[in-house]
Design an enzyme around this catalytic site. Structure first.
Site, PDB file in Angstrom:
ATOM      1  N   HIS A 169       7.834   8.401   4.332  1.00 10.56           N
ATOM      2  CA  HIS A 169       6.594   9.161   4.566  1.00 10.56           C
ATOM      3  C   HIS A 169       6.745  10.635   4.177  1.00 10.56           C
ATOM      4  O   HIS A 169       5.750  11.365   4.194  1.00 10.56           O
ATOM      5  CB  HIS A 169       6.062   9.059   6.012  1.00 10.56           C
ATOM      6  N   ARG A 219      18.733  -6.266  13.778  1.00 11.99           N
ATOM      7  CA  ARG A 219      19.157  -6.619  15.123  1.00 11.99           C
ATOM      8  C   ARG A 219      18.248  -7.728  15.634  1.00 11.99           C
ATOM      9  O   ARG A 219      17.074  -7.791  15.255  1.00 11.99           O
ATOM     10  CB  ARG A 219      19.103  -5.420  16.069  1.00 11.99           C
ATOM     11  N   ASP A 277       0.799  -1.232   0.000  1.00 15.94           N
ATOM     12  CA  ASP A 277       0.000   0.000   0.000  1.00 15.94           C
ATOM     13  C   ASP A 277       0.831   1.281   0.000  1.00 15.94           C
ATOM     14  O   ASP A 277       1.969   1.317   0.450  1.00 15.94           O
ATOM     15  CB  ASP A 277      -0.988   0.017   1.175  1.00 15.94           C
ATOM     16  N   GLU A 304      -0.544  -2.181   5.120  1.00 19.97           N
ATOM     17  CA  GLU A 304       0.417  -2.147   6.228  1.00 19.97           C
ATOM     18  C   GLU A 304       0.265  -0.856   7.021  1.00 19.97           C
ATOM     19  O   GLU A 304       0.428  -0.830   8.229  1.00 19.97           O
ATOM     20  CB  GLU A 304       1.855  -2.267   5.698  1.00 19.97           C
ATOM     21  N   GLU A 305      -0.100   0.225   6.317  1.00 19.83           N
ATOM     22  CA  GLU A 305      -0.078   1.552   6.942  1.00 19.83           C
ATOM     23  C   GLU A 305      -1.276   1.811   7.858  1.00 19.83           C
ATOM     24  O   GLU A 305      -1.248   2.751   8.636  1.00 19.83           O
ATOM     25  CB  GLU A 305      -0.036   2.643   5.853  1.00 19.83           C
TER      26      GLU A 305
END
Ligand SMILES: [Zn+2]
Ligand SMILES: [Zn+2]
Length: 420
Positions: A390, A201, A90, A156-157
């Site tokens: 963004h 990580r 998206d 996802e957003e």
């Protein structure tokens, strides 16, 4: 884990050659998707593009998984386990300001408004990379011991319309059933790393994100005579400051980062009226599920107790967002070495914990997951100053994409070699 035979050097060379061969195609897909961005749960064209490509490669495809999601199943020549690879599809309601010929001019409907749309988070790159991985792996079936499941995920957003996140929707539709993977891998392009660098990580990589709302009920009165009512504005001011002492004074600062932000304060209509009520909103970010629960308890206690001391009443509501994006430590220790073999150790960095959130975390709650960042800031720019994801100026150094293709392709094959 370390006793497992590492993937052969020869394989990484073959994958590198294959990725280089399709580099132009991957870039062309990315530009096409970039020029035709689609908002959360509207990713029809993007999904069709991915589905069509997978079908052409002879990969079994299911569409409409999690509303607009696509799942591909690639069976290797040898029997073995199952691994999942995920790309989100998206775009965002952002007006593009990048000066490229394929800049987005798209508009779409978003919560009742017409808005400009841009792939300001780089999910266009994720889709193009995973399409590239599918092509590389389809050409290396004889190296694949088991099955690779491709997830092209919507939303996802966050759609802000009450529907669950894309990862949750795909899980609800059984994306991890028949066959069930034993690991899931994904990547995110980032402006914070130089082009082609990979950063990750073990443990918390990205934050949990919950939204909070605090309603304060006071008692309206004249602005000249506060003693005749209960002032929710002064109460709110005290609550805002006290909430900041939770991360800074109450939680162990050496353990794990956390952020508590009050981002909106709304109350009152004119200068000489103390309002009846006030509403605040904010966000809570943590890197540890125990801290996440703890911070919520402390917040509620603080807000309620302070309001009470002022004769007001605070109601705290927390809307659960995504959990911590948790990189399974054994998988990530193995995966970091595997990435080194796949793309070269000199490309791998340790990431700092990032306070942004990702719904990949929901997939990684179901099966062990490993998520990593792929740097896309051009070599002549400083990753610390480059426009962040963004931003309307967010841009991608496209030669980085092939390292994403190599990384995910190698991880998938290498992972399946190690699982019985
Ligand atoms: Zn984003
Ligand atoms: Zn993103």
């Amino acid at each position: 884990m370390d006793t497992i035979t590492p993937g052969s050097k020869e394989l990484s060379d073959r994958i590198s050659d294959a990725a280089l061969k399709i580099e132009d195609k991957v870039i062309a897909w990315r530009r096409d998707i970039h020029q035709n961005p689609e908002l959360s749960y509207q990713e029809k064209r993007t999904a069709a593009l991915a589905a069509e490509h997978l079908t052409k490669l002879g990969i079994e495809v299911k569409t409409g998984v999690g509303i607009t999601g696509v799942v591909g199943l690639l069976k290797g020549s040898k029997p073995g386990g199952v691994v999942a690879l995920r790309a989100d599809m998206d775009a965002l309601p952002v007006e593009e300001k990048v000066d490229v010929p394929f800049a987005s001019k798209a508009k779409a409907q978003w919560l009742g408004q017409t808005v400009p749309v841009m792939h300001a988070c780089g999910h266009d790159a994720h889709v193009a990379i995973l399409m590239g991985v599918a092509e590389v792996l389809a050409g290396l079936r004889e190296e694949i011991a088991g099955t690779v499941k491709f997830l092209f995920q919507p939303n996802e957003e966050g759609s802000y319309d009450g529907r669950p996140s894309g990862a949750q929707s795909m899980i609800n539709d059984g994306v991890f059933n028949e066959p069930t993977p034993t690991a899931v891998f994904g990547l995110h392009v980032t402006s914070a790393q130089a082009s082609g660098q990979i950063a990750l990580r073990p443990g918390g990589l990205m934050a949990s994100a919950d939204s909070l709302k605090i309603d304060i009920q006071g008692r309206q009165t004249h602005g000249s005579s506060p003693w005749r009512g209960v002032d929710p504005v002064v109460t709110a001011a005290q609550i805002i400051l006290a909430l900041q002492t939770i991360p800074s004074r109450q939680l162990d600062a050496t353990l794990t980062p956390s952020v508590l932000t009050i981002s909106t304060v709304h109350g009152g209509v004119r200068a000489n009226i103390i309002p009846d009520t006030l509403e605040m909103q904010g966000t809570i970010r943590t890197h540890d599920e125990a801290v996440r629960a703890d911070i919520k308890r402390r917040m509620e206690k603080t807000a309620i107790a302070i309001a009470e001391s002022q004769g007001a009443k605070a109601t705290v509501s927390i809307r659960e967002g995504v959990p911590v994006t948790y990189n399974d430590p054994p998988l990530t220790h193995w995966g970091t070495k595997s990435l080194g073999r796949g793309v070269g150790e000199e490309r791998i960095r340790e990431s700092r914990p990032v306070m942004g959130a990702e719904d990949f975390s929901i997939l990684a709650q179901k099966v062990p997951g490993m998520f990593f960042f792929l740097g896309v800031t051009p070599p002549d720019e400083n990753p610390r100053e480059a426009p962040a994801n963004h931003s309307p100026l967010f841009h991608i150094h496209e030669p980085a994409l092939k390292y994403g293709v190599r990384a995910l392709s190698y991880l998938a094959i290498d992972y399946l070699k190690r699982t019985p």
